[in-house]
Enzyme design. Structure first.
Site, PDB file in Angstrom:
ATOM      1  N   VAL A  23       0.852  -1.198   0.000  1.00  0.00           N
ATOM      2  CA  VAL A  23       0.000   0.000   0.000  1.00  0.00           C
ATOM      3  C   VAL A  23       0.888   1.249   0.000  1.00  0.00           C
ATOM      4  O   VAL A  23       0.707   2.178  -0.806  1.00  0.00           O
ATOM      5  CB  VAL A  23      -0.934   0.008   1.243  1.00  0.00           C
ATOM      6  CG1 VAL A  23      -1.574   1.379   1.446  1.00  0.00           C
ATOM      7  CG2 VAL A  23      -2.015  -1.068   1.107  1.00  0.00           C
ATOM      8  N   ASP A 103     -13.389 -10.238   9.345  1.00  0.00           N
ATOM      9  CA  ASP A 103     -14.771  -9.789   9.087  1.00  0.00           C
ATOM     10  C   ASP A 103     -15.228  -8.698  10.054  1.00  0.00           C
ATOM     11  O   ASP A 103     -15.961  -7.791   9.662  1.00  0.00           O
ATOM     12  CB  ASP A 103     -15.755 -10.967   9.044  1.00  0.00           C
ATOM     13  CG  ASP A 103     -15.694 -11.833  10.271  1.00  0.00           C
ATOM     14  OD1 ASP A 103     -14.795 -11.608  11.123  1.00  0.00           O
ATOM     15  OD2 ASP A 103     -16.534 -12.734  10.414  1.00  0.00           O
ATOM     16  N   SER A 105     -13.336  -6.361  11.429  1.00  0.00           N
ATOM     17  CA  SER A 105     -12.685  -5.122  10.981  1.00  0.00           C
ATOM     18  C   SER A 105     -13.362  -4.580   9.732  1.00  0.00           C
ATOM     19  O   SER A 105     -13.511  -3.362   9.566  1.00  0.00           O
ATOM     20  CB  SER A 105     -11.206  -5.386  10.690  1.00  0.00           C
ATOM     21  OG  SER A 105     -10.602  -5.949  11.829  1.00  0.00           O
ATOM     22  N   ASP A 128      -8.538 -17.451   9.191  1.00  0.00           N
ATOM     23  CA  ASP A 128      -9.717 -18.337   9.223  1.00  0.00           C
ATOM     24  C   ASP A 128     -10.284 -18.693   7.839  1.00  0.00           C
ATOM     25  O   ASP A 128     -10.979 -19.687   7.698  1.00  0.00           O
ATOM     26  CB  ASP A 128     -10.840 -17.692  10.049  1.00  0.00           C
ATOM     27  CG  ASP A 128     -10.407 -17.404  11.483  1.00  0.00           C
ATOM     28  OD1 ASP A 128      -9.458 -18.029  11.963  1.00  0.00           O
ATOM     29  OD2 ASP A 128     -11.043 -16.537  12.126  1.00  0.00           O
ATOM     30  N   ARG A 163      -0.504 -44.334  18.885  1.00  0.00           N
ATOM     31  CA  ARG A 163      -1.434 -43.468  19.604  1.00  0.00           C
ATOM     32  C   ARG A 163      -2.453 -42.791  18.680  1.00  0.00           C
ATOM     33  O   ARG A 163      -2.228 -42.659  17.474  1.00  0.00           O
ATOM     34  CB  ARG A 163      -0.662 -42.362  20.335  1.00  0.00           C
ATOM     35  CG  ARG A 163      -0.059 -42.875  21.619  1.00  0.00           C
ATOM     36  CD  ARG A 163       0.815 -41.827  22.264  1.00  0.00           C
ATOM     37  NE  ARG A 163       1.233 -42.260  23.589  1.00  0.00           N
ATOM     38  CZ  ARG A 163       2.280 -41.779  24.229  1.00  0.00           C
ATOM     39  NH1 ARG A 163       3.036 -40.866  23.669  1.00  0.00           N
ATOM     40  NH2 ARG A 163       2.575 -42.210  25.433  1.00  0.00           N
ATOM     41  N   GLY A 186      -3.070 -35.847   5.911  1.00  0.00           N
ATOM     42  CA  GLY A 186      -3.414 -37.276   5.885  1.00  0.00           C
ATOM     43  C   GLY A 186      -4.116 -37.743   7.147  1.00  0.00           C
ATOM     44  O   GLY A 186      -3.868 -38.862   7.628  1.00  0.00           O
ATOM     45  N   HIS A 250      -2.028 -20.201  19.263  1.00  0.00           N
ATOM     46  CA  HIS A 250      -1.596 -19.005  18.515  1.00  0.00           C
ATOM     47  C   HIS A 250      -0.343 -19.190  17.672  1.00  0.00           C
ATOM     48  O   HIS A 250      -0.005 -18.292  16.891  1.00  0.00           O
ATOM     49  CB  HIS A 250      -1.426 -17.827  19.479  1.00  0.00           C
ATOM     50  CG  HIS A 250      -2.742 -17.254  19.897  1.00  0.00           C
ATOM     51  ND1 HIS A 250      -3.513 -17.837  20.875  1.00  0.00           N
ATOM     52  CD2 HIS A 250      -3.444 -16.188  19.437  1.00  0.00           C
ATOM     53  CE1 HIS A 250      -4.627 -17.134  21.019  1.00  0.00           C
ATOM     54  NE2 HIS A 250      -4.609 -16.140  20.165  1.00  0.00           N
ATOM     55  N   ARG A 253      -0.889 -18.423  14.147  1.00  0.00           N
ATOM     56  CA  ARG A 253      -1.063 -17.057  13.654  1.00  0.00           C
ATOM     57  C   ARG A 253       0.255 -16.347  13.355  1.00  0.00           C
ATOM     58  O   ARG A 253       0.256 -15.238  12.821  1.00  0.00           O
ATOM     59  CB  ARG A 253      -1.854 -16.234  14.679  1.00  0.00           C
ATOM     60  CG  ARG A 253      -3.333 -16.419  14.638  1.00  0.00           C
ATOM     61  CD  ARG A 253      -4.099 -15.132  14.446  1.00  0.00           C
ATOM     62  NE  ARG A 253      -3.852 -14.106  15.398  1.00  0.00           N
ATOM     63  CZ  ARG A 253      -4.627 -13.812  16.449  1.00  0.00           C
ATOM     64  NH1 ARG A 253      -5.694 -14.532  16.695  1.00  0.00           N
ATOM     65  NH2 ARG A 253      -4.342 -12.817  17.237  1.00  0.00           N
TER      66      ARG A 253
HETATM   67  P1  ADP Z   1     -11.437  -9.547  13.029  1.00  0.00           P
HETATM   68  O1  ADP Z   1     -11.323  -8.318  12.200  1.00  0.00           O
HETATM   69  O2  ADP Z   1     -10.163 -10.336  13.078  1.00  0.00           O
HETATM   70  O3  ADP Z   1     -12.661 -10.384  12.653  1.00  0.00           O
HETATM   71  P2  ADP Z   1     -12.875  -8.592  15.408  1.00  0.00           P
HETATM   72  O4  ADP Z   1     -14.130  -9.321  15.075  1.00  0.00           O
HETATM   73  O5  ADP Z   1     -12.435  -8.620  16.826  1.00  0.00           O
HETATM   74  O6  ADP Z   1     -11.627  -9.091  14.568  1.00  0.00           O
HETATM   75  O7  ADP Z   1     -13.072  -7.069  14.967  1.00  0.00           O
HETATM   76  C1  ADP Z   1     -12.008  -6.145  15.059  1.00  0.00           C
HETATM   77  C2  ADP Z   1     -12.533  -4.790  15.423  1.00  0.00           C
HETATM   78  O8  ADP Z   1     -13.418  -4.313  14.389  1.00  0.00           O
HETATM   79  C3  ADP Z   1     -13.376  -4.724  16.694  1.00  0.00           C
HETATM   80  O9  ADP Z   1     -12.589  -4.692  17.855  1.00  0.00           O
HETATM   81  C4  ADP Z   1     -14.113  -3.403  16.481  1.00  0.00           C
HETATM   82  O10 ADP Z   1     -13.274  -2.309  16.789  1.00  0.00           O
HETATM   83  C5  ADP Z   1     -14.371  -3.425  14.962  1.00  0.00           C
HETATM   84  N1  ADP Z   1     -15.739  -3.899  14.733  1.00  0.00           N
HETATM   85  C6  ADP Z   1     -16.185  -5.168  14.749  1.00  0.00           C
HETATM   86  N2  ADP Z   1     -17.530  -5.224  14.559  1.00  0.00           N
HETATM   87  C7  ADP Z   1     -17.943  -3.942  14.451  1.00  0.00           C
HETATM   88  C8  ADP Z   1     -19.215  -3.308  14.277  1.00  0.00           C
HETATM   89  N3  ADP Z   1     -20.350  -4.015  14.162  1.00  0.00           N
HETATM   90  N4  ADP Z   1     -19.253  -1.959  14.228  1.00  0.00           N
HETATM   91  C9  ADP Z   1     -18.126  -1.227  14.327  1.00  0.00           C
HETATM   92  N5  ADP Z   1     -16.903  -1.778  14.502  1.00  0.00           N
HETATM   93  C10 ADP Z   1     -16.796  -3.091  14.572  1.00  0.00           C
HETATM   94  O1  F6P Z   2      -9.746 -14.786  13.747  1.00  0.00           O
HETATM   95  C1  F6P Z   2      -8.446 -15.278  13.950  1.00  0.00           C
HETATM   96  C2  F6P Z   2      -8.380 -16.087  15.228  1.00  0.00           C
HETATM   97  O2  F6P Z   2      -7.046 -16.555  15.371  1.00  0.00           O
HETATM   98  C3  F6P Z   2      -9.375 -17.245  15.322  1.00  0.00           C
HETATM   99  O3  F6P Z   2      -8.963 -18.363  14.573  1.00  0.00           O
HETATM  100  C4  F6P Z   2      -9.402 -17.459  16.809  1.00  0.00           C
HETATM  101  O4  F6P Z   2     -10.622 -18.062  17.218  1.00  0.00           O
HETATM  102  C5  F6P Z   2      -9.274 -16.071  17.379  1.00  0.00           C
HETATM  103  O5  F6P Z   2      -8.693 -15.267  16.341  1.00  0.00           O
HETATM  104  C6  F6P Z   2      -8.432 -15.971  18.611  1.00  0.00           C
HETATM  105  O6  F6P Z   2      -8.494 -14.678  19.073  1.00  0.00           O
HETATM  106  P1  F6P Z   2      -7.492 -14.077  20.179  1.00  0.00           P
HETATM  107  O7  F6P Z   2      -6.179 -13.828  19.489  1.00  0.00           O
HETATM  108  O8  F6P Z   2      -8.164 -12.837  20.621  1.00  0.00           O
HETATM  109  O9  F6P Z   2      -7.344 -15.126  21.245  1.00  0.00           O
END
Ligand code: ADP
Ligand code: F6P
Length: 321
Positions: A23, A103, A105, A128, A163, A186, A250, A253
């Site tokens: 970017v 999703d 974010s 994921d 095992r 496998g 983790h 990740r």
């Molecule tokens: P990821 O992006 O890995 O799926 P999260 O689901 O924790 O992680 O979302 C990351 C951040 O995105 C949240 O901490 C929040 O700040 C923002 N976010 C998530 N859902 C919403 C929402 N419905 N409205 C506004 N911000 C959101």
């Molecule tokens: O979304 C990525 C992920 O690593 C998932 O696979 C897992 O369930 C979650 O985040 C773990 O979240 P945290 O790092 O907050 O423990």
């Protein structure tokens, strides 16, 4: 557009650095200034902006994690937090924002765009592979390679002791990582949230395999179906197998991104900037579809569900016999 910003949010993944680098350098090559926002939406609210030059993104393409750091911000889910975030974008004269994350974010990005008219483009970054509209998200390939390396190692010791191992992998509510690593590693069986399973039948199958001379069994458990420890007790009690559990956690990740993830992230970063600048990318997410870079409406990303390919399910079943 004269100035854009980039942030990484939610769970980090290998390849985020490569995406930021792409970017930044693509924008600079077009005479656009770039600001990096630290710690995702948290930094956006708190005004953690820093100007990025080409040298700032040198020597990061090979590194896992994200040098801008990531965060989960509850405050950003509130109107008060969102208004603060928008105020900062205005203060720094940001004309376009690139959000790299999962999703959740991307949901946040949609709010910025739909409710406050911010020019946002999303890049799917999550191990994921649960994000609708893209064949692959950044980080998935690296996580899979890490998981399969672990399965191979466990295989060695499992075979030496006859095992049964249950290996729990990440993926939140999505079974993609479990399914693909079961195929590539496998495994004898895989438990995923998308498909109903019968533990008794799996145990019978494993017993039969032992009778036929197999010296180990591997069962991959997606975290979305529950704890491998709980399933392990059932396998031990009903099956009578000598059972061991490994929760990969983790470590899935982290690590240096694979070539696939580095190039995917790089292509997505470039495409995000190009389409943000020509106006076609606003309110969209960059996606990989059949080897090509495409744009998907953020609203579709959030409202439609990514399905597992039924052919992969069939392959996993056939090859584990
Ligand atoms: P990821 O992006 O890995 O799926 P999260 O689901 O924790 O992680 O979302 C990351 C951040 O995105 C949240 O901490 C929040 O700040 C923002 N976010 C998530 N859902 C919403 C929402 N419905 N409205 C506004 N911000 C959101
Ligand atoms: O979304 C990525 C992920 O690593 C998932 O696979 C897992 O369930 C979650 O985040 C773990 O979240 P945290 O790092 O907050 O423990």
């Amino acid at each position: 557009m004269k100035r854009i910003a980039v942030l990484t949010s939610g769970g980090d993944c290998p390849g985020m650095n490569a995406a930021i680098r792409s970017v930044v350098r693509t924008a600079l090559s077009k005479g656009i200034e770039v600001y990096g926002i630290e710690q995702g939406y948290k930094g956006l609210i708190e005004g953690e902006f820093r100007k990025l030059e080409s040298k700032d993104v040198a020597n990061i393409i090979q590194k896992g994690g994200t040098f801008l750091r990531s965060a989960r911000s509850e405050r950003f889910k509130t109107e008060e937090g969102q208004k603060e975030a928008v105020k900062n974008l205005e203060k720094y004269n940001i004309d376009g924002l690139v959000v790299i994350g999962g999703d959740g974010s991307l949901r946040g990005a949609t709010v910025l765009c739909g409710k406050y008219g911010v020019n946002v483009i999303g890049i799917p970054g999550s191990i994921d592979n649960d994000i609708y509209g893209t064949d692959m998200s950044i980080g998935v390939d690296t996580a899979l390679n890490t998981i399969v390396r672990c399965i191979d190692s466990i295989n060695d010791t499992a075979s030496s002791h006859d095992r049964t191992f249950l290996i729990e992998v990440m993926g939140r509510n999505c079974g993609y990582l479990a399914l693909m690593s079961a195929i590539a590693g496998g495994a004898e069986a895989v438990l995923i949230p998308e498909v109903p399973f019968n533990i008794e039948k799996i145990i019978e199958k494993i017993k039969k395999r032992y009778e036929e001379g197999k010296t180990r069994s591997i069962v991959i458990v997606a975290e979305g179906v529950g704890s491998a420890y709980d399933f392990g007790k059932v396998f031990g009690m009903i099956g009578g197998f000598e059972t061991r559990i490994t929760v990969l956690g983790h470590l899935q990740r982290g690590g240096s991104p694979t070539v696939f993830d580095r190039t995917l992230a790089t292509r997505m970063g470039t495409f995000a900037v190009e389409t943000l600048l020509d106006g076609t990318g606003c309110g969209k997410m960059v996606a990989l579809q059949k080897t090509k870079m495409e744009l998907v409406e953020l609203n579709d990303v959030l409202n439609k569900k990514k399905e597992l390919d039924p052919k992969l399910l069939e392959i996993a079943e056939i090859l584990s016999n």
